[in-house]
Design a protein around this motif. Structure first.
Motif, PDB file in Angstrom:
ATOM      1  N   THR A  77       0.816  -1.225   0.000  1.00 52.76           N
ATOM      2  CA  THR A  77       0.000   0.000   0.000  1.00 52.76           C
ATOM      3  C   THR A  77       0.845   1.269   0.000  1.00 52.76           C
ATOM      4  OG1 THR A  77      -0.097  -0.055   2.414  1.00 52.76           O
ATOM      5  CG2 THR A  77      -1.890  -1.138   1.219  1.00 52.76           C
ATOM      6  N   GLN A  78       2.149   1.119   0.225  1.00 52.26           N
ATOM      7  CA  GLN A  78       3.046   2.267   0.146  1.00 52.26           C
ATOM      8  C   GLN A  78       3.813   2.192  -1.166  1.00 52.26           C
ATOM      9  OE1 GLN A  78       3.115   4.779   2.450  1.00 52.26           O
ATOM     10  NE2 GLN A  78       1.378   3.675   3.322  1.00 52.26           N
ATOM     11  N   PRO A  79       4.022   3.319  -1.852  1.00 53.01           N
ATOM     12  CA  PRO A  79       4.661   3.298  -3.181  1.00 53.01           C
ATOM     13  C   PRO A  79       6.047   2.665  -3.150  1.00 53.01           C
ATOM     14  CG  PRO A  79       3.689   5.448  -2.737  1.00 53.01           C
ATOM     15  CD  PRO A  79       3.618   4.678  -1.466  1.00 53.01           C
ATOM     16  N   VAL A  80       6.344   1.847  -4.164  1.00 53.23           N
ATOM     17  CA  VAL A  80       7.665   1.271  -4.340  1.00 53.23           C
ATOM     18  C   VAL A  80       8.161   1.685  -5.720  1.00 53.23           C
ATOM     19  CG1 VAL A  80       6.691  -0.913  -5.169  1.00 53.23           C
ATOM     20  CG2 VAL A  80       9.039  -0.848  -4.297  1.00 53.23           C
ATOM     21  N   THR A  81       9.389   2.176  -5.781  1.00 59.05           N
ATOM     22  CA  THR A  81       9.932   2.688  -7.034  1.00 59.05           C
ATOM     23  C   THR A  81      10.673   1.591  -7.793  1.00 59.05           C
ATOM     24  OG1 THR A  81      12.003   3.366  -6.016  1.00 59.05           O
ATOM     25  CG2 THR A  81      10.191   4.963  -5.970  1.00 59.05           C
ATOM     26  N   ILE A  82      10.999   1.868  -9.057  1.00 56.73           N
ATOM     27  CA  ILE A  82      11.747   0.913  -9.872  1.00 56.73           C
ATOM     28  C   ILE A  82      13.100   0.575  -9.244  1.00 56.73           C
ATOM     29  CG2 ILE A  82      12.854   0.565 -12.126  1.00 56.73           C
ATOM     30  CD1 ILE A  82       9.859   0.278 -12.226  1.00 56.73           C
ATOM     31  N   PRO A  83      13.881   1.604  -8.763  1.00 56.12           N
ATOM     32  CA  PRO A  83      15.149   1.242  -8.103  1.00 56.12           C
ATOM     33  C   PRO A  83      14.949   0.355  -6.880  1.00 56.12           C
ATOM     34  CG  PRO A  83      15.153   3.566  -8.685  1.00 56.12           C
ATOM     35  CD  PRO A  83      13.771   3.068  -8.942  1.00 56.12           C
ATOM     36  N   GLU A  84      13.880   0.585  -6.127  1.00 54.78           N
ATOM     37  CA  GLU A  84      13.615  -0.257  -4.970  1.00 54.78           C
ATOM     38  C   GLU A  84      13.264  -1.679  -5.394  1.00 54.78           C
ATOM     39  OE1 GLU A  84      11.988   3.109  -1.800  1.00 54.78           O
ATOM     40  OE2 GLU A  84      10.578   2.138  -3.180  1.00 54.78           O
ATOM     41  N   LEU A  85      12.500  -1.810  -6.473  1.00 54.04           N
ATOM     42  CA  LEU A  85      12.187  -3.139  -6.997  1.00 54.04           C
ATOM     43  C   LEU A  85      13.452  -3.853  -7.462  1.00 54.04           C
ATOM     44  CD1 LEU A  85       8.887  -2.678  -9.049  1.00 54.04           C
ATOM     45  CD2 LEU A  85       9.237  -4.173  -7.083  1.00 54.04           C
ATOM     46  N   ARG A  86      14.352  -3.074  -8.067  1.00 52.58           N
ATOM     47  CA  ARG A  86      15.610  -3.661  -8.538  1.00 52.58           C
ATOM     48  C   ARG A  86      16.387  -4.262  -7.347  1.00 52.58           C
ATOM     49  NH1 ARG A  86      18.635  -2.337 -13.063  1.00 52.58           N
ATOM     50  NH2 ARG A  86      17.410  -0.441 -13.353  1.00 52.58           N
ATOM     51  N   GLU A  87      16.394  -3.518  -6.241  1.00 51.39           N
ATOM     52  CA  GLU A  87      17.112  -3.982  -5.054  1.00 51.39           C
ATOM     53  C   GLU A  87      16.444  -5.225  -4.460  1.00 51.39           C
ATOM     54  OE1 GLU A  87      19.915  -4.114  -2.027  1.00 51.39           O
ATOM     55  OE2 GLU A  87      19.902  -2.899  -3.859  1.00 51.39           O
ATOM     56  N   GLN A  88      15.107  -5.218  -4.393  1.00 51.05           N
ATOM     57  CA  GLN A  88      14.380  -6.322  -3.758  1.00 51.05           C
ATOM     58  C   GLN A  88      14.458  -7.610  -4.563  1.00 51.05           C
ATOM     59  OE1 GLN A  88      10.367  -5.306  -2.626  1.00 51.05           O
ATOM     60  NE2 GLN A  88      10.957  -3.215  -2.063  1.00 51.05           N
ATOM     61  N   THR A  89      14.545  -7.489  -5.863  1.00 52.59           N
ATOM     62  CA  THR A  89      14.489  -8.688  -6.716  1.00 52.59           C
ATOM     63  C   THR A  89      15.868  -9.124  -7.197  1.00 52.59           C
ATOM     64  OG1 THR A  89      14.141  -7.323  -8.686  1.00 52.59           O
ATOM     65  CG2 THR A  89      12.180  -8.070  -7.510  1.00 52.59           C
ATOM     66  N   ALA A  90      16.918  -8.500  -6.674  1.00 53.25           N
ATOM     67  CA  ALA A  90      18.260  -8.732  -7.224  1.00 53.25           C
ATOM     68  C   ALA A  90      18.662 -10.200  -7.184  1.00 53.25           C
ATOM     69  CB  ALA A  90      19.274  -7.879  -6.457  1.00 53.25           C
ATOM     70  N   ARG A  91      18.246 -10.932  -6.154  1.00 48.50           N
ATOM     71  CA  ARG A  91      18.681 -12.323  -6.000  1.00 48.50           C
ATOM     72  C   ARG A  91      17.559 -13.328  -6.210  1.00 48.50           C
ATOM     73  NH1 ARG A  91      22.882 -12.177  -0.827  1.00 48.50           N
ATOM     74  NH2 ARG A  91      24.260 -10.550  -1.674  1.00 48.50           N
ATOM     75  N   GLU A  92      16.473 -12.878  -6.775  1.00 52.67           N
ATOM     76  CA  GLU A  92      15.344 -13.790  -6.995  1.00 52.67           C
ATOM     77  C   GLU A  92      15.491 -14.462  -8.357  1.00 52.67           C
ATOM     78  OE1 GLU A  92      13.172 -14.684  -4.955  1.00 52.67           O
ATOM     79  OE2 GLU A  92      13.400 -13.201  -3.351  1.00 52.67           O
ATOM     80  N   PRO A  93      15.576 -15.802  -8.367  1.00 56.49           N
ATOM     81  CA  PRO A  93      15.663 -16.508  -9.656  1.00 56.49           C
ATOM     82  C   PRO A  93      14.353 -16.378 -10.422  1.00 56.49           C
ATOM     83  CG  PRO A  93      15.374 -18.074  -7.866  1.00 56.49           C
ATOM     84  CD  PRO A  93      15.590 -16.736  -7.231  1.00 56.49           C
ATOM     85  N   GLY A  94      14.475 -16.373 -11.712  1.00 59.22           N
ATOM     86  CA  GLY A  94      13.285 -16.321 -12.554  1.00 59.22           C
ATOM     87  C   GLY A  94      12.725 -14.929 -12.734  1.00 59.22           C
ATOM     88  N   LEU A  95      13.428 -13.891 -12.228  1.00 58.04           N
ATOM     89  CA  LEU A  95      12.931 -12.522 -12.365  1.00 58.04           C
ATOM     90  C   LEU A  95      13.981 -11.672 -13.076  1.00 58.04           C
ATOM     91  CD1 LEU A  95      11.066 -11.659  -9.035  1.00 58.04           C
ATOM     92  CD2 LEU A  95      10.096 -12.000 -11.309  1.00 58.04           C
ATOM     93  N   SER A  96      14.021 -11.837 -14.367  1.00 56.54           N
ATOM     94  CA  SER A  96      14.855 -10.937 -15.160  1.00 56.54           C
ATOM     95  C   SER A  96      14.139  -9.603 -15.294  1.00 56.54           C
ATOM     96  CB  SER A  96      15.092 -11.540 -16.550  1.00 56.54           C
ATOM     97  OG  SER A  96      13.846 -11.613 -17.256  1.00 56.54           O
ATOM     98  N   TRP A  97      14.887  -8.616 -15.768  1.00 55.13           N
ATOM     99  CA  TRP A  97      14.225  -7.316 -15.896  1.00 55.13           C
ATOM    100  C   TRP A  97      13.144  -7.344 -16.963  1.00 55.13           C
ATOM    101  CZ3 TRP A  97      13.246  -3.554 -12.964  1.00 55.13           C
ATOM    102  CH2 TRP A  97      14.077  -3.296 -11.860  1.00 55.13           C
TER     103      TRP A  97
END
Length: 613
Positions: A554-574
């Motif tokens: 419910t709180q805004p998340v930016t593209i750079p924040e998404l990049r940081e959160q998903t950095a080590r998640e397999p199967g999530l390319s940009w």
């Protein structure tokens, strides 16, 4: 100026007799000294210095220990029907005033502390006594000099006669609170010369031991000096005593006792155990604030993960109390004032939020303008234990609820929220504040780390277990499997159990979502499949819903924040993330928003149609 000057000679003569004197403005009765009559003295050097500087100054005589009956005007008929009383007055030294009046000078009887009066004896008949002064011969006012009747010399103060008995009785009736009519010994009401400094110093010492400041001590001593010292000390001497005593540190044990620190932290029943037959007489519970959840004198924790929107939820709670409307439309509230102590948001942000929430709830600003009080404390490092004086200044019953947002910022320096003893002490203090103020406290708190769905309600909050056990109500928000939804659960002490409720975020408020199953809590994010040491794990199948639930709230998340959160998640390319964002936006699962600030970055949120700008 020579010593042969008539005015200086007179001033020195009065002082030599034992009468403190001071200069008044030439031709007037107004004191020339900084502290007026309190500067009066019998010191010859000071007297000579005054009249050297102001040769034409009139002469004021301080009347402490005396009583002067001032009969105004030659045509005054007071006591003309009692010639014997007039004759008794005429036995006293008598000063003739420029307007034809007379002033009769007496010594106050032992044990009296009479004050000045105006017109109480009779019309145009005043008195001057402790705390007063008169202008005496050879002073000149309106071109006419004061003089002593028949040239009578004024005897020393101790050689003056006391007033006749009938006059003493009249003066006593005009001062019912003075020593004349007190049942206490005179030594308890009057402080005679020779004991004034020591007595005031002892009083100041007692005040300092219990933590009173120099200003507080001085104010009290000045009052005692005027009311009880006989005659009063010079004001500068009282100031010296207060400053001298204030140099000493207060006694911590005395401060704790007088402010009842131990009673606040360790309140014990005053009368010991009670039999049940007596206890059941207290069958009326304390007044509710929010029915089903909270009463006056109780504390409640509101707990959710960071950025969940718990501050918005509690702001709606405050408005329900302020207006007497049901909270969330489900919990009836009793109307009362609310104080919000906010140490997270800037005043401008709070001022922007309140109208938004009020409008969303259909509440007019005029309904809450005088019902909700806000004190922004961000950056002030307020310690909840050190705020005793803050809460002491609040009138009991003034507020129905006090909100602490957020609790972790009120923690004392060095305190550990995982320390059961420290947290129990803090909640004991909140209980003491609530008891004295007759209100409830609502503390906004954060969750523990990790998945919350499998934990009991009282284990969701971060920190020692005592913080959950000490509160009377424990209210938590846990993520629902539906994006933008939470489940509200509560454990309460003095109400029936609360059924879990699903809430949906509709910026800027949470609203009940009866169509959602409260049992459908969101589980923790997908785990990677286990593999053998030589095999690569299969990448998770990131559906649109799973991606949104995991990374967007419910709180805004930016593209750079998404990049940081998903950095080590397999199967999530940009490329995959871009596709998931686009599909989620098309389905209305998320909204693309512009963050506050001109030209600010874009972000994504669940369930918001707009964000604060």
């Amino acid at each position: 100026m020579s010593a042969t000057s008539p005015m200086l000679q007179a001033a020195l003569w009065y002082a030599d007799q034992g009468y403190p004197v001071f200069p008044c403005a030439p031709g007037r009765k107004t004191p020339l000294t900084e502290h007026g009559l309190l500067d009066a003295t019998i010191d010859a050097d000071q007297i000579e210095a005054w009249w050297t500087q102001s040769p034409g100054a009139n002469l004021g005589l301080r009347t402490d220990g005396l009583v002067v009956i001032d009969v105004d005007g030659a045509d005054n008929v007071w006591l003309h029907d009692h010639p014997e009383r007039l004759a008794q007055l005429a036995m006293a030294p008598t000063s003739l005033t420029p307007r034809g009046g007379r002033q009769y000078i007496f010594r106050q009887p032992e044990g009296r502390c009479w004050r000045n009066t105006a017109g109480q004896l009779a019309h145009r008949v005043d008195t001057r006594a402790d705390g007063g002064y008169v202008v005496v011969a050879p002073s000149v006012v309106a071109g006419t000099a004061y003089r002593w009747l028949d040239g009578l010399d004024l005897p020393a103060p101790e050689k003056l006669d006391p007033p006749p008995d009938w006059l003493v009785a009249l003066l006593d009736r005009m001062a019912p609170r003075d020593a004349a009519t007190s049942t206490a010994p005179a030594s308890e009401t009057a402080i005679p010369a020779g004991q004034r400094n020591a007595t005031l110093a002892r009083l100041a010492g007692a005040m300092r031991r219990v933590g009173m400041s120099q200003a507080e001590i001085l104010a009290a001593l000045l009052r005692v000096n005027i009311d009880r010292c006989h005659p009063p000390l010079h004001q500068r001497e009282v100031e010296r005593i207060a400053a001298s005593i204030a140099r000493y540190a207060p006694d911590s044990i005395s401060v704790a006792l007088i402010e009842d620190h131990y009673g606040q932290d360790r309140q014990q029943p005053a009368s010991g155990p009670s039999p049940v037959r007596d206890l059941v007489k207290l069958h009326f519970l304390r007044k509710p604030v929010i029915h089903g959840l909270l009463r006056r004198g109780e504390t409640m924790n509101v707990i959710a993960a960071p950025k969940t929107g718990k501050s918005w939820l509690v702001l709606g709670q405050a408005m329900a109390i302020a207006t007497g409307r049901p909270w969330l439309g489900l919990f009836p509230a009793e109307r009362g004032r609310v104080l919000i102590l906010d140490n997270e948001l800037h005043p401008e942000t709070i001022a922007h939020r309140i109208p938004q929430v009020a409008a969303a709830l259909g509440i007019g600003m005029d309904e809450i303008a005088d019902q909700i009080y806000v004190h922004p404390l961000r950056g002030q490092l307020r310690d909840i234990l050190a705020m005793a004086t803050y809460f002491d200044a609040i009138e009991p019953g003034q507020y129905a609820a006090i909100i602490l947002d957020a609790m972790y910022r009120f923690m004392p320096a060095g305190a550990d929220e995982n320390d059961n003893g420290a947290m129990a002490g803090i909640y004991n203090r909140l209980d003491a504040y609530a008891e004295r103020l007759g209100c409830c406290f609502i503390a906004i708190h954060h969750t523990t780390k990790g998945n919350q769905s499998a934990k009991s309600v009282t284990d969701v909050g971060a920190g020692a277990g005592s913080q959950s056990r000490a509160a009377d109500a424990h209210l938590v928000l846990r993520p629902h499997e539906e994006p933008g939804a939470v489940v509200l659960e509560a454990v309460v002490r003095s109400w029936a159990p609360v059924t879990p409720i699903a809430l949906q975020w509709e910026f800027p408020v949470w609203r009940p979502a009866p169509a959602l199953d409260p049992a459908a809590l969101r589980s923790e994010r997908p785990k990677r499949a286990t593999t053998s040491r030589n095999e690569e794990p299969d990448p998770p199948d990131w559906s649109i819903e799973t991606f949104v639930q995991t990374f967007i709230g419910t709180q805004p998340v930016t593209i750079p924040e998404l990049r940081e959160q998903t950095a080590r998640e397999p199967g999530l390319s940009w490329r995959r993330i871009s596709d998931l964002l686009a599909l989620a936006e098309q389905r209305g699962l998320i909204q693309r928003v512009r963050l506050p600030g001109r030209g600010g970055p874009q972000g994504f949120v669940i369930g918001m149609e707009e964000v604060q700008t």
